[in-house]
Motif scaffolding. Sequence first.
Motif, short mmCIF file in Angstrom:
data_model
loop_
_atom_site.label_atom_id
_atom_site.label_comp_id
_atom_site.label_asym_id
_atom_site.label_seq_id
_atom_site.Cartn_x
_atom_site.Cartn_y
_atom_site.Cartn_z
N ILE A 60 -29.10 -2.49 12.84
CA ILE A 60 -27.74 -3.01 12.96
C ILE A 60 -26.96 -2.67 11.69
O ILE A 60 -27.44 -2.88 10.58
CB ILE A 60 -27.75 -4.54 13.18
CG1 ILE A 60 -28.41 -4.85 14.52
CG2 ILE A 60 -26.34 -5.11 13.11
CD1 ILE A 60 -28.61 -6.32 14.78
N VAL A 61 -25.79 -2.11 11.89
CA VAL A 61 -24.91 -1.80 10.78
C VAL A 61 -23.74 -2.79 10.83
O VAL A 61 -23.09 -2.92 11.87
CB VAL A 61 -24.37 -0.35 10.88
CG1 VAL A 61 -23.43 -0.06 9.74
CG2 VAL A 61 -25.53 0.63 10.92
N ALA A 62 -23.51 -3.48 9.75
CA ALA A 62 -22.47 -4.50 9.72
C ALA A 62 -21.48 -4.22 8.60
O ALA A 62 -21.83 -3.61 7.58
CB ALA A 62 -23.09 -5.88 9.52
N SER A 63 -20.26 -4.67 8.79
CA SER A 63 -19.26 -4.52 7.74
C SER A 63 -19.53 -5.54 6.63
O SER A 63 -20.14 -6.58 6.85
CB SER A 63 -17.87 -4.72 8.32
OG SER A 63 -17.71 -6.04 8.79
N ASP A 64 -19.04 -5.23 5.47
CA ASP A 64 -19.14 -6.11 4.31
C ASP A 64 -18.01 -7.14 4.39
O ASP A 64 -16.84 -6.75 4.51
CB ASP A 64 -19.02 -5.28 3.03
CG ASP A 64 -19.12 -6.11 1.76
OD1 ASP A 64 -19.28 -7.35 1.85
OD2 ASP A 64 -19.04 -5.51 0.68
N PRO A 65 -18.30 -8.43 4.34
CA PRO A 65 -17.23 -9.43 4.39
C PRO A 65 -16.18 -9.24 3.30
O PRO A 65 -15.01 -9.58 3.49
CB PRO A 65 -17.96 -10.76 4.23
CG PRO A 65 -19.35 -10.49 4.68
CD PRO A 65 -19.63 -9.06 4.32
N ASP A 66 -16.56 -8.68 2.16
CA ASP A 66 -15.60 -8.44 1.09
C ASP A 66 -14.64 -7.30 1.42
O ASP A 66 -13.62 -7.13 0.76
CB ASP A 66 -16.33 -8.13 -0.22
CG ASP A 66 -17.11 -9.33 -0.74
OD1 ASP A 66 -16.72 -10.48 -0.43
OD2 ASP A 66 -18.12 -9.12 -1.43
N ALA A 67 -14.96 -6.49 2.45
CA ALA A 67 -14.10 -5.37 2.83
C ALA A 67 -13.10 -5.79 3.91
O ALA A 67 -12.47 -4.93 4.53
CB ALA A 67 -14.96 -4.22 3.33
N LYS A 68 -12.96 -7.07 4.15
CA LYS A 68 -12.06 -7.56 5.20
C LYS A 68 -10.64 -7.01 5.07
O LYS A 68 -10.08 -6.54 6.07
CB LYS A 68 -12.03 -9.08 5.21
CG LYS A 68 -11.16 -9.67 6.30
CD LYS A 68 -11.17 -11.19 6.22
CE LYS A 68 -10.37 -11.80 7.32
NZ LYS A 68 -8.95 -11.82 7.10
N ASP A 73 -6.82 -6.18 7.85
CA ASP A 73 -5.42 -6.47 7.54
C ASP A 73 -4.44 -5.39 7.98
O ASP A 73 -3.36 -5.71 8.44
CB ASP A 73 -5.25 -6.78 6.05
CG ASP A 73 -5.78 -8.15 5.69
OD1 ASP A 73 -6.07 -8.92 6.63
OD2 ASP A 73 -5.92 -8.44 4.50
N PRO A 74 -4.76 -4.11 7.87
CA PRO A 74 -3.78 -3.10 8.29
C PRO A 74 -3.37 -3.22 9.76
O PRO A 74 -2.28 -2.82 10.12
CB PRO A 74 -4.49 -1.78 8.05
CG PRO A 74 -5.49 -2.09 6.99
CD PRO A 74 -5.92 -3.51 7.25
N ALA A 75 -4.18 -3.78 10.60
CA ALA A 75 -3.84 -3.92 12.01
C ALA A 75 -2.71 -4.92 12.24
O ALA A 75 -2.04 -4.88 13.26
CB ALA A 75 -5.06 -4.32 12.81
N ALA A 76 -2.49 -5.82 11.30
CA ALA A 76 -1.46 -6.85 11.48
C ALA A 76 -0.05 -6.26 11.51
O ALA A 76 0.86 -6.84 12.08
CB ALA A 76 -1.56 -7.89 10.36
#
Length: 95
Positions: A60-68, A73-76
């Motif tokens: 499983i490859v997961a994103s880093d919570p610090d990279a939120k 954010d750009p999708a907002a």
Amino acid sequence: MSNKEWPLWEVFVRSRNGLDHKHCGSVHAPDPKLALQMARDVYTRRQEGVSLWVVRSDHIVASDPDAKPELFDPAADKIYRHPTFYRLPDEVDHM
């Protein structure tokens, strides 16, 4: 080979056709076939599901919570991705 040497598998169950698979827990097993059998025995004893997925935890490859900020954010600023500029018919659910 002892149980402690077996890889960890994450278990996902679909409770009914048309619904998403939901993570329900983990099992240790030496191979995918046995992981699926063990997941069935542990997580669907009362016929709770119609489908099972087992995935090795180390795959499983997961994103880093610090990279939120970089990931989400750009999708907002892309308001055109949300159906807010027109009225949806009453027949359309879950949008």
